[in-house]
Design a protein around this motif. Structure first.
Motif, PDB file in Angstrom:
ATOM      1  N   LEU A  16       0.830  -1.208   0.000  1.00 34.74           N
ATOM      2  CA  LEU A  16       0.000   0.000   0.000  1.00 34.74           C
ATOM      3  C   LEU A  16       0.861   1.254   0.000  1.00 34.74           C
ATOM      4  O   LEU A  16       0.555   2.231  -0.699  1.00 34.74           O
ATOM      5  CB  LEU A  16      -0.940   0.001   1.211  1.00 34.74           C
ATOM      6  CG  LEU A  16      -2.087  -0.989   1.164  1.00 34.74           C
ATOM      7  CD1 LEU A  16      -2.903  -0.913   2.462  1.00 34.74           C
ATOM      8  CD2 LEU A  16      -2.989  -0.753  -0.033  1.00 34.74           C
ATOM      9  N   GLU A  17       1.948   1.236   0.757  1.00 30.59           N
ATOM     10  CA  GLU A  17       2.866   2.380   0.769  1.00 30.59           C
ATOM     11  C   GLU A  17       3.497   2.589  -0.601  1.00 30.59           C
ATOM     12  O   GLU A  17       3.634   3.727  -1.065  1.00 30.59           O
ATOM     13  CB  GLU A  17       3.951   2.175   1.825  1.00 30.59           C
ATOM     14  CG  GLU A  17       3.437   2.258   3.243  1.00 30.59           C
ATOM     15  CD  GLU A  17       4.496   1.913   4.277  1.00 30.59           C
ATOM     16  OE1 GLU A  17       5.623   1.512   3.907  1.00 30.59           O
ATOM     17  OE2 GLU A  17       4.185   2.051   5.469  1.00 30.59           O
ATOM     18  N   ARG A  19       2.161   1.702  -3.423  1.00 29.74           N
ATOM     19  CA  ARG A  19       1.085   2.205  -4.281  1.00 29.74           C
ATOM     20  C   ARG A  19       0.906   3.708  -4.081  1.00 29.74           C
ATOM     21  O   ARG A  19       0.793   4.466  -5.054  1.00 29.74           O
ATOM     22  CB  ARG A  19      -0.215   1.453  -4.006  1.00 29.74           C
ATOM     23  CG  ARG A  19      -1.352   1.883  -4.914  1.00 29.74           C
ATOM     24  CD  ARG A  19      -2.617   1.132  -4.614  1.00 29.74           C
ATOM     25  NE  ARG A  19      -3.180   1.605  -3.354  1.00 29.74           N
ATOM     26  CZ  ARG A  19      -4.313   1.147  -2.836  1.00 29.74           C
ATOM     27  NH1 ARG A  19      -4.997   0.189  -3.436  1.00 29.74           N
ATOM     28  NH2 ARG A  19      -4.772   1.620  -1.707  1.00 29.74           N
ATOM     29  N   GLU A  20       0.871   4.152  -2.826  1.00 26.38           N
ATOM     30  CA  GLU A  20       0.710   5.580  -2.540  1.00 26.38           C
ATOM     31  C   GLU A  20       1.859   6.397  -3.118  1.00 26.38           C
ATOM     32  O   GLU A  20       1.636   7.465  -3.699  1.00 26.38           O
ATOM     33  CB  GLU A  20       0.618   5.807  -1.030  1.00 26.38           C
ATOM     34  CG  GLU A  20      -0.666   5.316  -0.420  1.00 26.38           C
ATOM     35  CD  GLU A  20      -0.666   5.413   1.099  1.00 26.38           C
ATOM     36  OE1 GLU A  20       0.279   6.015   1.676  1.00 26.38           O
ATOM     37  OE2 GLU A  20      -1.594   4.879   1.707  1.00 26.38           O
ATOM     38  N   SER A  21       3.062   5.893  -2.974  1.00 25.57           N
ATOM     39  CA  SER A  21       4.234   6.593  -3.503  1.00 25.57           C
ATOM     40  C   SER A  21       4.197   6.638  -5.032  1.00 25.57           C
ATOM     41  O   SER A  21       4.522   7.670  -5.633  1.00 25.57           O
ATOM     42  CB  SER A  21       5.514   5.905  -3.022  1.00 25.57           C
ATOM     43  OG  SER A  21       6.643   6.540  -3.541  1.00 25.57           O
ATOM     44  N   TYR A  23       1.561   6.602  -6.878  1.00 27.38           N
ATOM     45  CA  TYR A  23       0.524   7.565  -7.254  1.00 27.38           C
ATOM     46  C   TYR A  23       1.079   8.990  -7.172  1.00 27.38           C
ATOM     47  O   TYR A  23       0.890   9.794  -8.090  1.00 27.38           O
ATOM     48  CB  TYR A  23      -0.696   7.413  -6.343  1.00 27.38           C
ATOM     49  CG  TYR A  23      -1.823   8.338  -6.701  1.00 27.38           C
ATOM     50  CD1 TYR A  23      -2.682   8.041  -7.759  1.00 27.38           C
ATOM     51  CD2 TYR A  23      -2.021   9.520  -5.993  1.00 27.38           C
ATOM     52  CE1 TYR A  23      -3.719   8.907  -8.096  1.00 27.38           C
ATOM     53  CE2 TYR A  23      -3.048  10.383  -6.325  1.00 27.38           C
ATOM     54  CZ  TYR A  23      -3.899  10.070  -7.376  1.00 27.38           C
ATOM     55  OH  TYR A  23      -4.918  10.921  -7.716  1.00 27.38           O
ATOM     56  N   ALA A  24       1.781   9.284  -6.082  1.00 31.11           N
ATOM     57  CA  ALA A  24       2.357  10.622  -5.898  1.00 31.11           C
ATOM     58  C   ALA A  24       3.394  10.938  -6.972  1.00 31.11           C
ATOM     59  O   ALA A  24       3.520  12.079  -7.403  1.00 31.11           O
ATOM     60  CB  ALA A  24       2.985  10.744  -4.511  1.00 31.11           C
ATOM     61  N   ASN A  26       3.286   9.714  -9.966  1.00 34.47           N
ATOM     62  CA  ASN A  26       2.633   9.529 -11.259  1.00 34.47           C
ATOM     63  C   ASN A  26       3.246   8.346 -12.028  1.00 34.47           C
ATOM     64  O   ASN A  26       3.424   8.404 -13.238  1.00 34.47           O
ATOM     65  CB  ASN A  26       2.687  10.810 -12.090  1.00 34.47           C
ATOM     66  CG  ASN A  26       1.614  10.828 -13.157  1.00 34.47           C
ATOM     67  OD1 ASN A  26       0.575  10.194 -13.023  1.00 34.47           O
ATOM     68  ND2 ASN A  26       1.866  11.549 -14.233  1.00 34.47           N
ATOM     69  N   TYR A  31       2.022   1.809  -9.714  1.00 33.44           N
ATOM     70  CA  TYR A  31       0.764   1.967  -8.977  1.00 33.44           C
ATOM     71  C   TYR A  31      -0.151   0.772  -9.216  1.00 33.44           C
ATOM     72  O   TYR A  31      -0.675   0.181  -8.278  1.00 33.44           O
ATOM     73  CB  TYR A  31       0.052   3.266  -9.389  1.00 33.44           C
ATOM     74  CG  TYR A  31      -1.328   3.359  -8.799  1.00 33.44           C
ATOM     75  CD1 TYR A  31      -1.515   3.868  -7.524  1.00 33.44           C
ATOM     76  CD2 TYR A  31      -2.441   2.912  -9.510  1.00 33.44           C
ATOM     77  CE1 TYR A  31      -2.787   3.939  -6.963  1.00 33.44           C
ATOM     78  CE2 TYR A  31      -3.711   2.973  -8.955  1.00 33.44           C
ATOM     79  CZ  TYR A  31      -3.876   3.487  -7.686  1.00 33.44           C
ATOM     80  OH  TYR A  31      -5.132   3.544  -7.126  1.00 33.44           O
ATOM     81  N   ASP A  35      -1.294  -2.079  -6.617  1.00 38.43           N
ATOM     82  CA  ASP A  35      -2.729  -2.180  -6.376  1.00 38.43           C
ATOM     83  C   ASP A  35      -3.215  -3.610  -6.603  1.00 38.43           C
ATOM     84  O   ASP A  35      -4.006  -4.142  -5.829  1.00 38.43           O
ATOM     85  CB  ASP A  35      -3.478  -1.206  -7.292  1.00 38.43           C
ATOM     86  CG  ASP A  35      -4.948  -1.137  -6.971  1.00 38.43           C
ATOM     87  OD1 ASP A  35      -5.283  -0.853  -5.805  1.00 38.43           O
ATOM     88  OD2 ASP A  35      -5.769  -1.363  -7.881  1.00 38.43           O
ATOM     89  N   HIS A  38      -1.558  -5.993  -3.563  1.00 38.87           N
ATOM     90  CA  HIS A  38      -1.571  -5.718  -2.127  1.00 38.87           C
ATOM     91  C   HIS A  38      -2.457  -6.651  -1.305  1.00 38.87           C
ATOM     92  O   HIS A  38      -2.212  -6.820  -0.107  1.00 38.87           O
ATOM     93  CB  HIS A  38      -1.901  -4.242  -1.844  1.00 38.87           C
ATOM     94  CG  HIS A  38      -3.335  -3.900  -1.851  1.00 38.87           C
ATOM     95  ND1 HIS A  38      -3.993  -3.502  -2.981  1.00 38.87           N
ATOM     96  CD2 HIS A  38      -4.243  -3.901  -0.859  1.00 38.87           C
ATOM     97  CE1 HIS A  38      -5.249  -3.253  -2.675  1.00 38.87           C
ATOM     98  NE2 HIS A  38      -5.428  -3.497  -1.403  1.00 38.87           N
TER      99      HIS A  38
END
Length: 86
Positions: A16-17, A19-21, A23-24, A26, A31, A35, A38
């Motif tokens: 999840l971390e 994935r978040e990174s 996304y940030a 791009n 991502y 996703d 996870h």
């Protein structure tokens, strides 16, 4: 068993971390991979859930058209674990 669940948890939360990174940053490919993956760690604790998650991965690969990624992972898997060939 607590150790196994904890390891599943840290894999889950780390994906999840990632994935978040992604996304940030791009980074669409990373991502979507994070996703897709996870939920796998917890599914490995139960054979039926693992089978369902495997089907979901195949469906997502189809949707995202990331066949090269999957084919590379299959090839690597077969090289590392030749005794598990069908």
């Amino acid at each position: 068993m607590v150790e196994k669940k904890f390891l599943a948890y840290i894999l889950y939360i780390t994906l999840l971390e990632i994935r978040e990174s992604a996304y940030a940053d791009n980074n669409s490919r990373l991502y979507h991979l994070a996703d897709m993956l996870h939920n796998i760690p917890f599914s490995l604790l139960d054979d039926e859930q693992a089978k369902e998650e495997y089907k979901k991965v195949l469906q997502t690969v189809e949707e995202l058209k990331i066949f090269d990624w999957l084919n590379n992972r299959v090839k690597e898997f077969k090289q590392r674990f030749p005794d598990l060939e069908d």
